[in-house]
Write a protein that holds these residues in place. Structure first.
Motif, PDB file in Angstrom:
ATOM      1  N   GLY A 110      20.784  66.144  22.024  1.00 40.05           N
ATOM      2  CA  GLY A 110      20.926  66.403  20.798  1.00 40.05           C
ATOM      3  C   GLY A 110      19.650  66.584  19.718  1.00 40.05           C
ATOM      4  O   GLY A 110      20.281  66.517  18.472  1.00 40.05           O
ATOM      5  N   SER A 138      14.568  70.786  10.255  1.00 39.53           N
ATOM      6  CA  SER A 138      15.097  69.245  10.715  1.00 39.53           C
ATOM      7  C   SER A 138      13.553  68.549  11.968  1.00 39.53           C
ATOM      8  O   SER A 138      13.040  69.091  12.146  1.00 39.53           O
ATOM      9  CB  SER A 138      16.058  70.071  12.441  1.00 39.53           C
ATOM     10  OG  SER A 138      15.921  68.327  13.403  1.00 39.53           O
ATOM     11  N   PRO A 174      17.649  69.856  18.311  1.00 40.95           N
ATOM     12  CA  PRO A 174      17.936  71.789  18.290  1.00 40.95           C
ATOM     13  C   PRO A 174      16.886  72.805  19.289  1.00 40.95           C
ATOM     14  O   PRO A 174      16.236  72.308  19.766  1.00 40.95           O
ATOM     15  CB  PRO A 174      17.097  72.598  16.835  1.00 40.95           C
ATOM     16  CG  PRO A 174      17.574  71.247  16.212  1.00 40.95           C
ATOM     17  CD  PRO A 174      17.627  70.216  16.904  1.00 40.95           C
ATOM     18  N   VAL A 229      21.727  73.572  16.859  1.00 39.24           N
ATOM     19  CA  VAL A 229      21.572  72.589  15.680  1.00 39.24           C
ATOM     20  C   VAL A 229      20.894  71.541  16.632  1.00 39.24           C
ATOM     21  O   VAL A 229      20.565  70.443  16.771  1.00 39.24           O
ATOM     22  CB  VAL A 229      22.644  72.695  15.116  1.00 39.24           C
ATOM     23  CG1 VAL A 229      23.061  71.320  13.858  1.00 39.24           C
ATOM     24  CG2 VAL A 229      23.114  74.074  14.204  1.00 39.24           C
ATOM     25  N   GLU A 230      22.604  70.817  17.838  1.00 42.69           N
ATOM     26  CA  GLU A 230      22.640  70.190  18.275  1.00 42.69           C
ATOM     27  C   GLU A 230      22.469  70.320  19.577  1.00 42.69           C
ATOM     28  O   GLU A 230      23.651  70.747  20.409  1.00 42.69           O
ATOM     29  CB  GLU A 230      23.783  69.247  18.529  1.00 42.69           C
ATOM     30  CG  GLU A 230      23.191  67.481  18.322  1.00 42.69           C
ATOM     31  CD  GLU A 230      24.614  66.985  17.440  1.00 42.69           C
ATOM     32  OE1 GLU A 230      25.283  66.766  17.957  1.00 42.69           O
ATOM     33  OE2 GLU A 230      24.693  66.841  15.931  1.00 42.69           O
ATOM     34  N   THR A 290      26.136  75.467  26.947  1.00 41.19           N
ATOM     35  CA  THR A 290      26.256  74.149  26.994  1.00 41.19           C
ATOM     36  C   THR A 290      26.383  72.845  28.245  1.00 41.19           C
ATOM     37  O   THR A 290      25.427  72.365  27.893  1.00 41.19           O
ATOM     38  CB  THR A 290      27.587  73.279  26.050  1.00 41.19           C
ATOM     39  OG1 THR A 290      28.294  74.348  26.550  1.00 41.19           O
ATOM     40  CG2 THR A 290      27.345  74.086  24.584  1.00 41.19           C
ATOM     41  N   LYS A 316      31.977  73.292  21.267  1.00 43.97           N
ATOM     42  CA  LYS A 316      31.168  74.631  20.230  1.00 43.97           C
ATOM     43  C   LYS A 316      31.794  74.181  18.640  1.00 43.97           C
ATOM     44  O   LYS A 316      33.071  75.662  19.705  1.00 43.97           O
ATOM     45  CB  LYS A 316      29.853  75.697  20.418  1.00 43.97           C
ATOM     46  CG  LYS A 316      29.143  75.688  21.582  1.00 43.97           C
ATOM     47  CD  LYS A 316      28.486  76.419  21.786  1.00 43.97           C
ATOM     48  CE  LYS A 316      29.069  77.736  22.999  1.00 43.97           C
ATOM     49  NZ  LYS A 316      27.997  79.010  23.151  1.00 43.97           N
ATOM     50  N   PRO A 317      31.878  74.045  17.777  1.00 45.10           N
ATOM     51  CA  PRO A 317      30.361  73.418  17.093  1.00 45.10           C
ATOM     52  C   PRO A 317      30.428  72.183  17.439  1.00 45.10           C
ATOM     53  O   PRO A 317      31.375  71.631  17.868  1.00 45.10           O
ATOM     54  CB  PRO A 317      30.587  74.021  15.919  1.00 45.10           C
ATOM     55  CG  PRO A 317      31.682  74.203  15.361  1.00 45.10           C
ATOM     56  CD  PRO A 317      32.002  74.507  16.555  1.00 45.10           C
ATOM     57  N   PRO A 318      29.085  71.197  17.919  1.00 45.15           N
ATOM     58  CA  PRO A 318      28.281  71.914  16.960  1.00 45.15           C
ATOM     59  C   PRO A 318      27.563  72.744  18.170  1.00 45.15           C
ATOM     60  O   PRO A 318      27.367  72.385  19.394  1.00 45.15           O
ATOM     61  CB  PRO A 318      27.091  70.587  17.097  1.00 45.15           C
ATOM     62  CG  PRO A 318      27.510  69.880  18.277  1.00 45.15           C
ATOM     63  CD  PRO A 318      29.620  70.113  18.575  1.00 45.15           C
ATOM     64  N   PHE A 319      26.918  73.788  17.989  1.00 49.42           N
ATOM     65  CA  PHE A 319      25.982  74.845  18.413  1.00 49.42           C
ATOM     66  C   PHE A 319      24.398  74.124  19.059  1.00 49.42           C
ATOM     67  O   PHE A 319      24.545  73.350  17.932  1.00 49.42           O
ATOM     68  CB  PHE A 319      25.587  76.045  17.549  1.00 49.42           C
ATOM     69  CG  PHE A 319      26.960  77.218  17.790  1.00 49.42           C
ATOM     70  CD1 PHE A 319      27.605  77.827  18.782  1.00 49.42           C
ATOM     71  CD2 PHE A 319      27.871  76.340  15.886  1.00 49.42           C
ATOM     72  CE1 PHE A 319      28.565  78.626  18.304  1.00 49.42           C
ATOM     73  CE2 PHE A 319      29.336  77.604  16.414  1.00 49.42           C
ATOM     74  CZ  PHE A 319      29.523  78.468  17.277  1.00 49.42           C
TER      75      PHE A 319
END
Lengths: 207, 428
Positions: free
Chosen positions: B203, B73, B205, B198-199, B176, B192-195
């Motif tokens: 936004g 990323s 990782p 990842v985001e 989150t 979730k997802p995105p977890f």
């Protein structure tokens, strides 16, 4: 979101700081972080504040500059304002919006979510007694009743002299020293009636 | 088993919270070792191998969580220490922040290096005025000594740290919700997802780890994965902090090898129950865990054994209720907490916690009937698995266990048809 650091319309070019410079004045945590694009806080004269002090404004700006994204300064800004004034309201959100250049609506929306900040004036001493399970097993409810009788107010009320506001609180992570309470910013643990008597007497004397 | 002091080895030494005291006990040697002789993926491999599982409540393998961060990323990565400790019955992270802040910083640094983050946040609950001041001072000291900043130990690696304080919301302990709160929004959880790996924050990782999890890392880097696996059980290795509270002679925070039994914690370490009373119930891992009964005292405190016994190890907040305790009253105490802390985003949690609180309150007021027990159970089962974050489950699970295991107590209270005094336990 492609690159969140450039999503901030107010973002300025990176504030370059020499290695080691960020510990000047012992304020490492407030200095701009090298290598990260940062928001440059607007200068003090832009904010016309009646309520927030110059110190509070400076502190908010010092904290703000550390975050990669401006909006993250909402909670720090609310915290500084709360610590100066003791509660939050619409006028304070307006001033915070001026200082941080974050929309007032957003600040008010976030503030309404967090219970740490009272939304109306309260007594000089905000007494919050934890009445969750561990404290309740050690007598928190009878402690609240004792305080109600002692202060001649009910839970949620303020004494007529505006000295004390009595509230219950959800778990404050003082469970192994139950029962406990938070008064303004300090914790008081392993409480007994005698300890309460002494504390209330001290605060009444200090006024 | 007696206490096993790894995290708490120097906790009583007041000098340990200063950077010089911490360094004199070997502090920051693991951070130096990781940074100068390990590649990030080697740190992840070591932590994976150690079997370390998250200490915040879910018990998810820490190394595995880190490995979800995408390697390619282009976005910045962030490490967040979750110090929003507010599960009723849990007060262990506060001790680490107050008495061993540098271990938390060192652990955060190691984790940040492992995932390639150059900015780490410590999200501390806003009520923790004193712990916040201790931690901020420790961060300043760490900068002064060159443990944080640019080009740390000449490695070329930069790491900066921000202490972010919360606004008094239990939900922000959910990752989150914490990320949304840190981003400046209302602290409500996201799907979730995105977890977050990842985001996550902005936004990008993001890894969120509990205070205690992070504080273990320096010991794993210094002593190796095999050393860590030599303690505890096969699937739950290492030591764990337990907050022992409620009706015990010696309440407090204790560090034990995982696999120590409840009986050893409550009787050998905690000195038993005041007045030699009997135990009515035990909540083994904080307010969101199903109740256990005295016949389960020989259950080992590890993730698997407690799950087999129908409860959860959770955060390690062990709450003991003696035989004087009215179980309906205890249920009320738990559910009104979750009602207060539900963020309101998911209807089953927002309405469910409210309805259960009303029903239990009605029973306590002497206005309940037998049907209420079934209603409570129904509502709980309609909350389970139907919410975005685990708060709905956390509220439902202990209540389900109570109406199942203590149905007679509910019936007895309903038959009394008279209100219960809330203040059933007196203070001196």
């Amino acid at each position: 979101m492609s690159d969140p650091h450039t999503d901030n319309p107010a973002a300025e070019s990176a504030v370059k700081t020499e290695p080691g410079k960020n510990v000047e004045n012992g304020h490492a945590r407030y200095e701009a972080i090298p290598g990260h694009p940062h928001i440059k806080p607007p200068g003090v004269p832009q904010a016309q504040t009646k309520i927030l002090s110059a110190e509070s404004i400076a502190e908010i700006q010092r904290k703000m500059v550390r975050y990669p994204v401006r909006k993250s300064a909402v909670l720090p800004a609310l915290t500084v304002a709360y610590r100066q004034i003791g509660y939050l309201n619409d006028e304070i959100y307006e001033e915070l919006a001026q200082i941080t250049e974050i929309p007032k609506l957003h600040i008010a929306e976030a503030a309404s979510f967090y219970t740490l900040f009272p939304k109306k004036p309260r007594g000089k001493y905000l007494i919050m007694v934890c009445d969750n399970i561990s404290c309740a097993l050690c007598g928190a409810d009878s402690l609240i009743k004792y305080l109600e009788e002692k202060l001649q107010i009910r839970l949620g009320e303020t004494t007529p002299d505006n000295l004390f506001t009595l509230q219950s609180a959800e778990c404050l992570a003082g469970c192994s020293a139950a029962p406990m309470m938070q008064v303004n910013h300090a914790y008081y643990e392993n409480l007994t009636r005698k300890k309460i008597d002494e504390l209330i007497e001290t605060w009444r004397r200090e006024g | 088993m007696p206490e096993k002091l790894v995290l708490f080895k120097h906790i009583k030494d007041p000098n340990h919270k200063t950077v010089s005291g911490y360094e004199s006990h070997g502090g920051y040697s693991a951070w130096r070792k990781a940074l100068t002789s390990y590649k990030p993926e080697e740190v992840i491999a070591e932590v994976k191998e150690s079997g370390l599982r998250g200490r915040g409540g879910a018990g998810f393998p820490t190394g595995l969580k880190w490995s979800f961060v995408p390697k390619d990323s282009p976005k910045p990565r962030y490490l967040i220490c979750n110090a929003d400790e507010s599960e009723p019955g849990t007060c262990k992270d506060r001790v680490l922040l107050e008495d061993d802040p540098h271990a938390v910083i060192e652990g955060m640094a190691i984790a940040a290096y492992a995932i390639g983050a150059h900015l780490a946040f410590n999200y501390i609950r806003g009520e923790f005025d004193y712990p916040i001041s201790v931690f901020e001072k420790a961060v300043d000291e760490a900068y002064e000594r060159g443990h944080l900043g640019n080009d740390i130990y000449g490695s070329g690696f930069d790491l900066h740290m921000i202490t972010h304080t919360g606004g008094g919301a239990y939900i922000c302990g959910e990752e989150t919700a914490l990320i949304n709160s840190l981003a400046g929004d209302r602290g409500m959880s996201s799907m979730k997802p995105p977890f977050p790996a990842v985001e996550g924050l902005y936004g990008c990782p993001t890894v969120v780890n509990n205070v205690e999890t992070l504080a273990v890392l320096p010991h794993i880097i210094n002593n190796g994965a095999a050393w860590h696996k030599s303690m505890g059980t096969e699937k739950s290795p290492g030591t764990k902090l337990f907050s022992l509270t409620g009706h015990v002679n010696r309440p407090g925070n204790y560090e034990l090898e995982l696999g120590t039994t409840l009986r050893e914690l409550i009787y050998d370490i905690g000195g038993g129950i005041p007045g030699n009373r009997n135990i009515k119930a035990i909540i083994p891992g904080g307010a969101s865990c199903p109740f256990m009964t005295p016949d389960q005292l020989d259950t080992p405190l590890d993730f698997e054994s407690i799950a087999e016994a129908g409860s959860m190890l959770g955060s390690g907040g062990c709450i003991v209720l003696d035989d004087r305790t009215d179980i309906v009253w205890a249920t009320y105490k738990l559910i009104k907490f979750f009602k207060h802390e539900s963020c309101g985003k998911c209807t089953p949690c927002r309405q469910g916690t409210k309805w259960i609180t009303q029903l239990v309150d009605g029973i306590l007021a002497g206005k309940g009937n037998e049907e209420d027990i079934k209603k409570i159970d129904d509502i709980c089962h309609n909350m389970l698995g139907r919410t975005i974050c685990p708060l709905g489950d956390a509220a439902a699970m202990p209540v389900i266990s109570v109406v199942q295991k203590f149905r007679d107590d509910f019936l007895r209270r309903i038959q009394m048809q008279s209100p219960l005094r809330m203040e059933q336990f007196a203070v001196e």
